[in-house]
Design a protein around this motif. Structure first.
Motif: not given
Length: 133
Positions: A99-104, A107-108, A111
């Motif tokens: 998830l950290h790899t694909v999301s900016p 955003l992380s 969250v």
């Protein structure tokens, strides 16, 4: 840590050195106890985010297994003739790492602030430091 590990793997391959990254999720260790203590010391006035983070860390520490799965994974990496470049250990790590790899990153971060309730500052715009100087 990930970038450093990847660089080391490439730089040391010629010497026959294999470098692996072990990324553990949450496991019951003294680290979370220390994090709870650190949050208690950092809390200056009962901010809701500190209380919520302490409760979250305490709940996680009570529900997750001890560090044995991580130790087994490290042993596996050390004894394998062809260790993998990356090992993720724990369900949360297997979900969060991709998830950290694909999301900016913003955003992380948002969250994480939402879950913990910890205060955050707005990102500094490029050139903002020049405007105030």
């Amino acid at each position: 840590m990930s970038a450093l590990t990847h660089c080391l793997r490439v730089e040391m391959a010629h010497a026959g050195v294999r470098v692996s990254l072990v990324e553990p999720g949450a496991f019951a260790t003294a680290m979370l106890d220390r994090a709870i203590d650190d949050l208690t010391r950092a809390d200056r006035g009962g901010a809701e985010g500190y209380d919520r983070s302490r409760a979250l860390f305490g709940a996680v520490n009570a529900r997750v297994p001890g560090p044995e799965p991580v130790a087994r994974t490290i042993e596996k990496a050390l004894t394998s003739p062809r260790p993998r470049a990356r090992y993720t250990v724990g369900l949360d790590a297997r979900v969060l790492v991709p998830l950290h790899t694909v999301s900016p990153l913003w955003l992380s971060d948002r969250v994480k602030h939402k879950i913990t309730g910890l205060p955050h500052t707005s990102p500094v715009r490029a050139g903002a430091a020049k405007e105030t100087a």
